[in-house]
Design a protein around this motif. Sequence first.
Motif, mmCIF file in Angstrom:
data_model
loop_
_atom_site.group_PDB
_atom_site.id
_atom_site.type_symbol
_atom_site.label_atom_id
_atom_site.label_comp_id
_atom_site.label_asym_id
_atom_site.label_seq_id
_atom_site.Cartn_x
_atom_site.Cartn_y
_atom_site.Cartn_z
ATOM 1 N N ARG A 172 57.265 62.728 -12.964
ATOM 2 C CA ARG A 172 58.691 62.909 -12.659
ATOM 3 C C ARG A 172 59.577 62.097 -13.606
ATOM 4 N N HIS A 173 59.113 60.915 -14.001
ATOM 5 C CA HIS A 173 59.921 60.031 -14.840
ATOM 6 C C HIS A 173 59.616 60.170 -16.333
ATOM 7 N N SER A 174 58.824 61.138 -16.699
ATOM 8 C CA SER A 174 58.551 61.390 -18.112
ATOM 9 C C SER A 174 59.778 62.004 -18.770
ATOM 10 N N ALA A 175 59.988 61.658 -20.024
ATOM 11 C CA ALA A 175 61.094 62.268 -20.775
ATOM 12 C C ALA A 175 60.761 63.717 -21.104
ATOM 13 N N LYS A 176 59.497 64.002 -21.384
ATOM 14 C CA LYS A 176 59.070 65.353 -21.757
ATOM 15 C C LYS A 176 57.586 65.487 -21.480
ATOM 16 N N VAL A 177 57.197 66.645 -20.953
ATOM 17 C CA VAL A 177 55.796 66.950 -20.659
ATOM 18 C C VAL A 177 55.459 68.284 -21.316
ATOM 19 N N ILE A 178 54.243 68.393 -21.800
ATOM 20 C CA ILE A 178 53.738 69.683 -22.259
ATOM 21 C C ILE A 178 52.379 69.899 -21.608
ATOM 22 N N CYS A 179 52.182 71.109 -21.131
ATOM 23 C CA CYS A 179 50.964 71.479 -20.421
ATOM 24 C C CYS A 179 50.440 72.778 -21.024
ATOM 25 N N VAL A 180 49.137 72.894 -21.133
ATOM 26 C CA VAL A 180 48.523 74.102 -21.681
ATOM 27 C C VAL A 180 47.600 74.689 -20.623
ATOM 28 N N LYS A 181 47.798 75.981 -20.364
ATOM 29 C CA LYS A 181 46.970 76.702 -19.396
ATOM 30 C C LYS A 181 46.221 77.823 -20.095
ATOM 31 N N ASP A 182 45.002 78.033 -19.657
ATOM 32 C CA ASP A 182 44.226 79.207 -20.045
ATOM 33 C C ASP A 182 44.140 80.039 -18.780
ATOM 34 N N GLY A 183 44.992 81.045 -18.672
ATOM 35 C CA GLY A 183 45.141 81.759 -17.410
ATOM 36 C C GLY A 183 45.820 80.840 -16.420
ATOM 37 N N GLU A 184 45.166 80.569 -15.310
ATOM 38 C CA GLU A 184 45.715 79.669 -14.293
ATOM 39 C C GLU A 184 45.179 78.243 -14.407
ATOM 40 N N GLN A 185 44.175 78.033 -15.259
ATOM 41 C CA GLN A 185 43.542 76.717 -15.376
ATOM 42 C C GLN A 185 44.269 75.853 -16.399
ATOM 43 N N VAL A 186 44.648 74.640 -15.989
ATOM 44 C CA VAL A 186 45.228 73.662 -16.910
ATOM 45 C C VAL A 186 44.094 73.092 -17.759
ATOM 46 N N VAL A 187 44.241 73.223 -19.077
ATOM 47 C CA VAL A 187 43.190 72.782 -19.998
ATOM 48 C C VAL A 187 43.616 71.609 -20.876
ATOM 49 N N ALA A 188 44.917 71.308 -20.898
ATOM 50 C CA ALA A 188 45.400 70.202 -21.730
ATOM 51 C C ALA A 188 46.807 69.812 -21.291
ATOM 52 N N MET A 189 47.180 68.593 -21.612
ATOM 53 C CA MET A 189 48.549 68.126 -21.361
ATOM 54 C C MET A 189 48.807 66.883 -22.176
ATOM 55 N N ALA A 190 50.078 66.569 -22.339
ATOM 56 C CA ALA A 190 50.520 65.328 -22.965
ATOM 57 C C ALA A 190 51.921 65.053 -22.448
ATOM 58 N N ARG A 191 52.335 63.793 -22.520
ATOM 59 C CA ARG A 191 53.690 63.482 -22.078
ATOM 60 C C ARG A 191 54.281 62.373 -22.935
ATOM 61 N N LEU A 192 55.595 62.273 -22.819
ATOM 62 C CA LEU A 192 56.359 61.337 -23.617
ATOM 63 C C LEU A 192 57.237 60.510 -22.696
ATOM 64 N N LEU A 193 57.196 59.200 -22.863
ATOM 65 C CA LEU A 193 58.093 58.279 -22.173
ATOM 66 C C LEU A 193 59.118 57.803 -23.196
ATOM 67 N N TRP A 194 60.376 57.687 -22.778
ATOM 68 C CA TRP A 194 61.416 57.240 -23.706
ATOM 69 C C TRP A 194 62.494 56.522 -22.920
ATOM 70 N N ASP A 195 62.918 55.381 -23.431
ATOM 71 C CA ASP A 195 63.962 54.619 -22.749
ATOM 72 C C ASP A 195 65.362 55.113 -23.097
ATOM 73 N N GLY A 196 65.477 56.136 -23.918
ATOM 74 C CA GLY A 196 66.773 56.660 -24.319
ATOM 75 C C GLY A 196 67.382 55.889 -25.475
ATOM 76 N N GLY A 197 66.719 54.837 -25.862
ATOM 77 C CA GLY A 197 67.193 53.996 -26.957
ATOM 78 C C GLY A 197 66.265 54.079 -28.141
ATOM 79 N N TYR A 198 65.535 52.978 -28.387
ATOM 80 C CA TYR A 198 64.747 52.903 -29.606
ATOM 81 C C TYR A 198 63.238 52.783 -29.382
ATOM 82 N N GLN A 199 62.779 52.887 -28.129
ATOM 83 C CA GLN A 199 61.346 52.787 -27.850
ATOM 84 C C GLN A 199 60.871 54.012 -27.076
ATOM 85 N N ALA A 200 59.757 54.567 -27.532
ATOM 86 C CA ALA A 200 59.148 55.698 -26.844
ATOM 87 C C ALA A 200 57.634 55.530 -26.886
ATOM 88 N N GLN A 201 56.961 56.200 -25.982
ATOM 89 C CA GLN A 201 55.508 56.139 -25.963
ATOM 90 C C GLN A 201 54.932 57.518 -25.713
#
Length: 141
Positions: free
Chosen positions: A36-65
Amino acid sequence: MNLIYTDHVAPEDFLRLRSIVGWTPIAPEQAEAGLRHSAKVICVKDGEQVVAMARLLWDGGYQAQLCDVMVLPEYQMQGIGRHMVTHLVDWLQSQLKPGWSLKLNLSAAEGKEPFYEKLGFRRRPCRNAGSGMDKWMFGQG
């Protein structure tokens, strides 16, 4: 294989991926809050199955993870991880105002450093940057 890229992953799918790739278990409430608090999420599905994901945290300033980059073993080496990371980096770049600079951090899983180096990340320690460090903390009781 019919891969679909979305910007949402359900907490239960996130937890399932974590388990399959052998990461430290976390509570469902933590998964939900983190997503919920991620700045951005990406998810990959093969049909209905989730096979991959990644997310980005960002303070809105100069630091992100960049974090939680996970691809099921049978889907690795097909460009999925590269696509997800590139998508998140490009999105973050698009958010920067003229004159801004930002440091994008990550903690690579052991042995995955070459993957990130190919995408422009540098290994630490290096000149002007010490070792990346982390600390797991566990609730009592």
